[in-house]
Design a protein around this motif. Structure first.
Motif, PDB file in Angstrom:
ATOM      1  N   LEU A  34       0.930  -1.118   0.064  1.00  0.00           N
ATOM      2  CA  LEU A  34      -0.014   0.129   0.037  1.00  0.00           C
ATOM      3  C   LEU A  34       0.887   1.152   0.083  1.00  0.00           C
ATOM      4  N   ALA A  35       0.715   2.186  -0.963  1.00  0.00           N
ATOM      5  CA  ALA A  35       1.465   3.439  -1.061  1.00  0.00           C
ATOM      6  C   ALA A  35       1.735   3.989   0.380  1.00  0.00           C
ATOM      7  N   GLY A  36       2.697   4.432   0.790  1.00  0.00           N
ATOM      8  CA  GLY A  36       3.356   5.061   2.007  1.00  0.00           C
ATOM      9  C   GLY A  36       2.268   6.185   2.541  1.00  0.00           C
ATOM     10  N   ASP A  37       1.738   6.954   1.624  1.00  0.00           N
ATOM     11  CA  ASP A  37       0.958   8.020   1.698  1.00  0.00           C
ATOM     12  C   ASP A  37      -0.670   7.941   2.145  1.00  0.00           C
ATOM     13  N   VAL A  38      -1.049   6.200   1.854  1.00  0.00           N
ATOM     14  CA  VAL A  38      -2.451   6.347   1.899  1.00  0.00           C
ATOM     15  C   VAL A  38      -2.571   5.567   3.197  1.00  0.00           C
ATOM     16  N   LYS A  39      -3.667   5.994   3.916  1.00  0.00           N
ATOM     17  CA  LYS A  39      -3.957   5.454   5.164  1.00  0.00           C
ATOM     18  C   LYS A  39      -4.632   4.062   5.148  1.00  0.00           C
ATOM     19  N   ILE A  40      -4.504   3.164   6.049  1.00  0.00           N
ATOM     20  CA  ILE A  40      -5.160   1.868   5.786  1.00  0.00           C
ATOM     21  C   ILE A  40      -6.883   2.042   5.759  1.00  0.00           C
ATOM     22  N   THR A  41      -7.311   3.185   6.448  1.00  0.00           N
ATOM     23  CA  THR A  41      -8.836   3.409   6.247  1.00  0.00           C
ATOM     24  C   THR A  41      -9.253   3.887   4.905  1.00  0.00           C
ATOM     25  N   GLU A  42      -8.143   4.533   4.147  1.00  0.00           N
ATOM     26  CA  GLU A  42      -8.555   5.157   2.864  1.00  0.00           C
ATOM     27  C   GLU A  42      -8.088   4.165   1.577  1.00  0.00           C
ATOM     28  N   ALA A  43      -7.627   2.947   1.931  1.00  0.00           N
ATOM     29  CA  ALA A  43      -7.229   2.097   0.989  1.00  0.00           C
ATOM     30  C   ALA A  43      -8.428   1.833   0.114  1.00  0.00           C
ATOM     31  N   PRO A  44      -8.166   1.708  -1.273  1.00  0.00           N
ATOM     32  CA  PRO A  44      -9.207   1.526  -2.307  1.00  0.00           C
ATOM     33  C   PRO A  44     -10.099   0.202  -2.204  1.00  0.00           C
ATOM     34  N   PHE A  45      -9.462  -0.788  -1.301  1.00  0.00           N
ATOM     35  CA  PHE A  45     -10.020  -2.214  -1.575  1.00  0.00           C
ATOM     36  C   PHE A  45     -11.134  -2.128  -0.548  1.00  0.00           C
ATOM     37  N   TRP A  46     -11.297  -1.414   0.434  1.00  0.00           N
ATOM     38  CA  TRP A  46     -12.289  -1.480   1.426  1.00  0.00           C
ATOM     39  C   TRP A  46     -13.705  -1.036   0.802  1.00  0.00           C
ATOM     40  N   SER A  47     -14.723  -1.677   1.251  1.00  0.00           N
ATOM     41  CA  SER A  47     -16.232  -1.251   1.026  1.00  0.00           C
ATOM     42  C   SER A  47     -16.202   0.156   2.000  1.00  0.00           C
ATOM     43  N   PRO A  48     -17.174   1.013   1.806  1.00  0.00           N
ATOM     44  CA  PRO A  48     -17.477   1.863   2.640  1.00  0.00           C
ATOM     45  C   PRO A  48     -17.709   1.438   4.099  1.00  0.00           C
ATOM     46  N   ALA A  49     -18.450   0.486   4.208  1.00  0.00           N
ATOM     47  CA  ALA A  49     -18.655  -0.069   5.637  1.00  0.00           C
ATOM     48  C   ALA A  49     -17.463  -0.692   6.189  1.00  0.00           C
ATOM     49  N   GLN A  50     -16.508  -1.360   5.833  1.00  0.00           N
ATOM     50  CA  GLN A  50     -15.207  -1.980   6.016  1.00  0.00           C
ATOM     51  C   GLN A  50     -14.577  -0.559   6.489  1.00  0.00           C
ATOM     52  N   ALA A  51     -14.267   0.123   5.539  1.00  0.00           N
ATOM     53  CA  ALA A  51     -13.523   1.578   5.736  1.00  0.00           C
ATOM     54  C   ALA A  51     -13.987   2.319   7.268  1.00  0.00           C
ATOM     55  N   GLY A  52     -15.356   2.455   7.245  1.00  0.00           N
ATOM     56  CA  GLY A  52     -15.862   2.845   8.460  1.00  0.00           C
ATOM     57  C   GLY A  52     -15.633   2.186   9.601  1.00  0.00           C
ATOM     58  N   LEU A  53     -15.822   0.995   9.794  1.00  0.00           N
ATOM     59  CA  LEU A  53     -15.591   0.190  10.810  1.00  0.00           C
ATOM     60  C   LEU A  53     -13.708   0.452  11.130  1.00  0.00           C
ATOM     61  N   LEU A  54     -13.132   0.352  10.518  1.00  0.00           N
ATOM     62  CA  LEU A  54     -11.573   0.519  10.633  1.00  0.00           C
ATOM     63  C   LEU A  54     -11.417   1.957  11.167  1.00  0.00           C
ATOM     64  N   LYS A  55     -12.180   2.887  10.808  1.00  0.00           N
ATOM     65  CA  LYS A  55     -11.791   4.196  11.286  1.00  0.00           C
ATOM     66  C   LYS A  55     -12.601   4.298  12.615  1.00  0.00           C
ATOM     67  N   GLU A  56     -13.563   3.716  12.865  1.00  0.00           N
ATOM     68  CA  GLU A  56     -14.411   3.682  14.047  1.00  0.00           C
ATOM     69  C   GLU A  56     -13.203   3.313  15.196  1.00  0.00           C
TER      70      GLU A  56
END
Length: 76
Positions: A34-56
């Motif tokens: 994953l590119a160094g400047d990409v946060k795990i929560t903003e990775a393009p392979f997550w669904s919106p629900a998955q990204a939201g869960l990780l952020k939470e």
């Protein structure tokens, strides 16, 4: 305060992903690096629900934050 240590497979289950050791390795191998400047929560392979869960989980500094951080390292 009591904390719980969670495992990778439990995080993958929470994310609705296959959670066997082989599945986890395949997921990480197929999505890294994953590119160094990409946060795990903003990775393009997550669904919106998955990204939201990780952020939470990270924002709440939940028991899950440590395993999310470990996944972040594995993907970067």
């Amino acid at each position: 305060m009591e904390t719980t240590n969670h495992e990778f497979h439990e995080l993958f289950e929470q994310l609705g992903l296959p959670s066997s050791e082989q599945d986890i390795r395949a997921f990480i191998d197929s999505h890294r690096p994953l590119a160094g400047d990409v946060k795990i929560t903003e990775a393009p392979f997550w669904s919106p629900a998955q990204a939201g869960l990780l952020k939470e989980l990270l924002l709440q500094d939940a028991d899950w934050a440590e395993v999310v951080d470990q996944l972040n390292v594995a993907l970067h």
